[in-house]
Write an enzyme that holds these catalytic residues in place. Structure first.
Site, mmCIF file in Angstrom:
data_model
loop_
_atom_site.group_PDB
_atom_site.id
_atom_site.type_symbol
_atom_site.label_atom_id
_atom_site.label_comp_id
_atom_site.label_asym_id
_atom_site.label_seq_id
_atom_site.Cartn_x
_atom_site.Cartn_y
_atom_site.Cartn_z
ATOM 1 N N ASN A 124 2.129 -2.670 6.012
ATOM 2 C CA ASN A 124 2.478 -1.964 4.769
ATOM 3 C C ASN A 124 3.970 -1.658 4.898
ATOM 4 O O ASN A 124 4.348 -0.682 5.511
ATOM 5 C CB ASN A 124 1.656 -0.676 4.693
ATOM 6 C CG ASN A 124 1.995 0.170 3.476
ATOM 7 O OD1 ASN A 124 2.278 -0.362 2.403
ATOM 8 N ND2 ASN A 124 1.974 1.483 3.635
ATOM 9 N N ASP B 95 -8.109 6.776 1.557
ATOM 10 C CA ASP B 95 -7.049 7.470 2.302
ATOM 11 C C ASP B 95 -6.370 8.495 1.411
ATOM 12 O O ASP B 95 -6.398 8.381 0.183
ATOM 13 C CB ASP B 95 -6.019 6.463 2.837
ATOM 14 C CG ASP B 95 -5.398 5.606 1.736
ATOM 15 O OD1 ASP B 95 -6.120 5.239 0.785
ATOM 16 O OD2 ASP B 95 -4.195 5.304 1.818
ATOM 17 N N ASP B 96 -5.778 9.483 2.051
ATOM 18 C CA ASP B 96 -4.966 10.515 1.376
ATOM 19 C C ASP B 96 -5.672 11.194 0.208
ATOM 20 O O ASP B 96 -5.146 11.272 -0.907
ATOM 21 C CB ASP B 96 -3.635 9.901 0.879
ATOM 22 C CG ASP B 96 -2.781 9.378 2.028
ATOM 23 O OD1 ASP B 96 -3.217 9.510 3.186
ATOM 24 O OD2 ASP B 96 -1.688 8.850 1.775
ATOM 25 N N GLY C 291 0.799 -1.224 0.000
ATOM 26 C CA GLY C 291 0.000 0.000 0.000
ATOM 27 C C GLY C 291 0.826 1.266 0.000
ATOM 28 O O GLY C 291 0.323 2.340 0.328
ATOM 29 N N ASP D 38 8.210 4.820 2.626
ATOM 30 C CA ASP D 38 8.031 5.588 1.386
ATOM 31 C C ASP D 38 8.083 7.093 1.602
ATOM 32 O O ASP D 38 8.114 7.852 0.646
ATOM 33 C CB ASP D 38 6.718 5.179 0.678
ATOM 34 C CG ASP D 38 5.496 5.289 1.564
ATOM 35 O OD1 ASP D 38 5.632 5.609 2.764
ATOM 36 O OD2 ASP D 38 4.377 5.050 1.059
ATOM 37 N N LYS E 102 -0.047 2.261 -4.442
ATOM 38 C CA LYS E 102 -0.539 3.628 -4.676
ATOM 39 C C LYS E 102 -0.222 4.133 -6.088
ATOM 40 O O LYS E 102 -1.038 4.809 -6.696
ATOM 41 C CB LYS E 102 0.110 4.589 -3.673
ATOM 42 C CG LYS E 102 -0.562 4.598 -2.305
ATOM 43 C CD LYS E 102 -1.748 5.543 -2.310
ATOM 44 C CE LYS E 102 -2.381 5.703 -0.945
ATOM 45 N NZ LYS E 102 -2.863 4.488 -0.307
HETATM 46 C C1 GDL Z 1 -0.241 6.712 4.375
HETATM 47 C C2 GDL Z 1 -0.824 5.945 3.242
HETATM 48 C C3 GDL Z 1 0.088 4.839 2.752
HETATM 49 C C4 GDL Z 1 1.560 5.196 2.892
HETATM 50 C C5 GDL Z 1 1.802 5.463 4.358
HETATM 51 C C6 GDL Z 1 3.247 5.755 4.730
HETATM 52 C C7 GDL Z 1 -2.363 4.709 4.738
HETATM 53 C C8 GDL Z 1 -3.756 4.235 4.975
HETATM 54 N N1 GDL Z 1 -2.146 5.413 3.599
HETATM 55 O O1 GDL Z 1 -0.885 7.540 4.911
HETATM 56 O O2 GDL Z 1 -0.244 4.592 1.414
HETATM 57 O O3 GDL Z 1 2.365 4.162 2.447
HETATM 58 O O4 GDL Z 1 1.051 6.563 4.754
HETATM 59 O O5 GDL Z 1 3.750 6.833 4.030
HETATM 60 O O6 GDL Z 1 -1.517 4.492 5.544
#
Ligand code: GDL
Length: 678
Positions: free
Chosen positions: A264, A125-126, A18, A236, A49
């Site tokens: 994630n 999200d985001d 994710g 990330d 993403k």
């Molecule tokens: C986030 C993003 C995710 C990302 C992470 C870390 C969620 C639900 N969404 O907000 O895609 O990888 O931060 O940067 O976590």
């Protein structure tokens, strides 16, 4: 098809792809399913993403080639008993109230269903929270819009095995005004159909800890136990960071209170061995976590040790044709072992007498991987070795006076620091030699970066110690680009306040400006005031020589009195007697002679509690020590009260002062610390 009742469904455990950036390849995902199966994890959530058709172009259907790949992937998951959940993120530009948009979403998910997928997820999200005019007219809130479309899609798919929803407010920090009172979460909790599960990242996007209480709180509003989308190992958001520490600070008591946990992790597929392996160990630590080999009690350290020893095997197994390590090939070619293979024998170069010997590097060890994990541990915590390197460097830096004097302690600690830096370089060399090149290539930028960082620190310590070695040449006026790291982003960082002294793991950023100046007679009253304020609680206890000095009953020696001021006024002082004998006499201390023989001088420092930065006091002491030293004194002592934790801590951290035996004539609660000049 009959669906199991809510409570009989297995705990969801596994991985969510994710993160932002380059998605994993189909081969890596297939490899992931094998690992998940082996380690007892049961789910994979497909949500890259930056995959074109997952988010930005969510409406577009897959081409026949893409379809073929997805079909193969879904069947590979099934073969490994991993539940494949296909997620889509339409939130960037969907108009919730437009039936054509809803139809596009259904069409896309129907296509994936045809590929054999049985589980789905809608992610919000985001994204922008402001609705477009059409949606504002159709829905009373953003939550209502999301819930309406999610329920409709869920019902359209009819028999989804699992269906996950990611809210826009997916962690405590995003909730307004808080979790229980968030109208967004209340709507989601009340209106989302009960068969739909909800993703939640914990108190923050990247949560340091996730407590049972915080989960109970959100469960009450959502009216169901959440599935944790855990960003503990996600990297990330910062290209210099990588997380190789164990799954940690999530009590296993959470397991029965959660619907599941999906991690994630790091963007680099091969660097997730520890993240996923330790999560699997965590999930097995409770009977409800699934899996037969139930281990009671989870220890992050223990889980890390298990993961690293398995990871070492992976590092040592060649992943490319011809990639077996030289020693193995050599062994194969030795005539008295197995019969020599012609192809190997032909390609094998054996140096003759007088030729250059073959390059050899030692194989990677478990200690190397331990160190690697320590250097790249967790978002809010460095590993033990990394902490100790930081502490040593901090000590060496703050004891420049000891470096200049070449004290044994400074040299010893500088040597220890150098040894730790060398271990990083050796680890780098052995990693570069590892037969598994895929893991190495994923790691490469990070280990190069840490090697350079360590190289700079090492050179700096050498310079402090007065060594002008080639490695110290890095810190010149015209350095190579690796001497000023970070590119343009590094330039920005260096221009921002606090850079360089922002030590996330030790002190808060400091902004106060202090002025240190010589003490004058007008300061007497202020110094007395500070002394009395700091002694308020133990006023009864008998006087020490330093008390007389602070109260002005004894005058400090010339060049031995300083005060520090901040924008409010005098906030601290440092006073000294180069020869404390006379003052000791006034206080009638029989038996103080031994102390005074070794340490004839006395220093006293005090600062008000509002001075949280230890450096002004440190600078004053350094200055006084140099005056005392030039007076010809052999050593300095200070008298402290056991209750004065702050000053005890201050002198201990200075490093040069050590506790010395307290002579009986001193008050019972007194402690003496002292330092000798070399
Ligand atoms: C986030 C993003 C995710 C990302 C992470 C870390 C969620 C639900 N969404 O907000 O895609 O990888 O931060 O940067 O976590």
């Amino acid at each position: 098809m009959s669906t199991p009742g809510r409570d009989e469904r297995p705990f969801i455990s596994g991985v969510v792809e994710g993160f932002y950036g380059r998605p994993w390849t189909m081969e890596q995902r297939t490899e992931l399913f094998k690992r998940e199966h082996k380690w007892g994890l049961n789910t994979y959530l497909y949500a890259p993403k930056d995959d074109y058709k997952h988010r930005m172009y969510w409406r577009e259907l897959y081409s026949p080639e893409e379809a073929e790949q997805l079909v193969a992937l879904i069947s590979a998951a099934e073969k490994n008993r991993v539940e494949f959940i296909y997620a889509i993120s339409p939130g960037l530009d969907i108009t919730f109230s437009n039936p054509r948009e809803v139809a596009a979403l259904k069409r896309k998910l129907d296509q994936v269903k045809e590929f054999g997928c049985r589980s789905f997820s809608l992610l919000f999200d985001d994204i922008e929270t402001e609705m477009c005019p059409a949606d504002k007219q159709a829905f009373s809130s953003f939550a209502h819009a999301q819930v309406a479309i999610t329920n409709e899609v869920y019902q359209h798919l009819r028999d989804a095995k699992t269906f996950l929803f990611c809210p826009t407010d997916y962690c405590t920090a995003f909730c307004n005004p808080n979790v229980p009172q968030s109208s967004y979460l209340q709507t989601v909790g009340e209106k989302l159909l009960p068969g739909i599960d909800i993703l939640w990242t914990g108190p923050k996007v990247v949560s340091n800890k996730i407590s049972v209480e915080s989960i109970e709180e959100v469960t009450a509003v959502l009216k169901r136990a959440p599935v944790i989308w855990d960003n503990i190992h996600a990297n990330d958001y910062d290209p210099q960071r990588l997380f190789l520490g164990p799954y940690k600070d999530r009590p296993t008591e959470l397991i029965p209170k959660l619907r599941g946990v999906l991690t994630n992790p790091n963007c680099e597929f091969y660097l997730n061995f520890v993240a996923i392996h330790t999560l699997a160990t965590w999930c097995r630590s409770s009977a409800t976590g699934g899996g037969s080999d139930v281990e009671m009690g989870y220890s992050p350290q223990g889980a890390l040790a298990l993961a690293l020893s398995d990871w070492l095997q992976e590092f040592m197994s060649a992943d490319q044709p011809g990639g077996a390590c030289r020693s193995a090939r050599l062994r194969k070619a030795l005539p008295d072992e197995e019969p020599m293979q012609t192809d190997v024998a032909e390609s094998l170069y054996v140096p003759g007498p007088g030729d250059n010997p073959l390059y050899t590097a030692e194989p990677l060890t478990l200690d190397d991987l331990d160190l690697l994990s320590d250097l790249f541990y967790l978002p809010y915590e460095h590993g033990a070795t990394a902490r100790s390197m930081l502490e040593e460097l901090d000590w060496l830096k703050t004891h420049r006076e000891a470096a200049a004097a070449q004290t044994e302690e400074w040299r010893g600690r500088a040597g220890k620091f150098d040894g730790m830096c060398d271990a990083v370089v050796q680890m780098f060399n052995r990693l570069s030699n590892a037969p598994n090149r895929s893991v190495l290539y994923d790691l490469y930028n990070y280990i190069c970066d840490i090697k350079s960082g360590v190289g700079l620190a090492r050179a700096y310590v050498k310079t402090l110690g007065g060594q002008d070695q080639p490695s110290a040449q890095i810190l010149t006026d015209d350095p190579e680009p690796w001497g000023f790291r970070g590119g343009l982003s590094g330039e920005f960082q260096r221009m921002l306040p606090g850079h360089g002294n922002r030590d996330l793991f030790k002190h808060p950023p400091m902004t106060a400006v202090y002025c240190i100046r010589p003490y004058c007679s007008d300061d007497k009253a202020e110094v007395q005031k500070i002394f009395k304020e700091m002694r308020r609680r133990d006023e009864q206890s008998p006087k020490l020589i330093s008390d007389c000095l602070s109260l002005g009953d004894v005058a400090p020696s010339p060049q031995c009195a300083l005060v520090v001021e901040d924008d409010i006024g005098v906030c601290g002082y440092a006073l000294a007697l180069t020869d404390a004998k006379q003052a000791a006499g006034t206080e009638q201390r029989p038996g103080g002679d031994t102390l005074l023989k070794d340490y004839p001088s006395l220093v006293v420092v005090q600062v008000l509690p509002r001075v949280t930065d230890p450096s002004p006091a440190r600078r004053m002491v350094t200055q006084l020590l140099s005056s005392i030293r030039s007076s010809g004194s052999r050593g300095v002592f200070c008298e402290l009260r056991q209750s004065d934790r702050r000053m005890l801590d201050f002198y201990s951290k200075l490093g040069s002062f050590k506790h010395v035996a307290v002579d009986k004539s001193l008050p019972q609660d007194a402690v003496v610390m002292a330092t000798k000049f070399q």
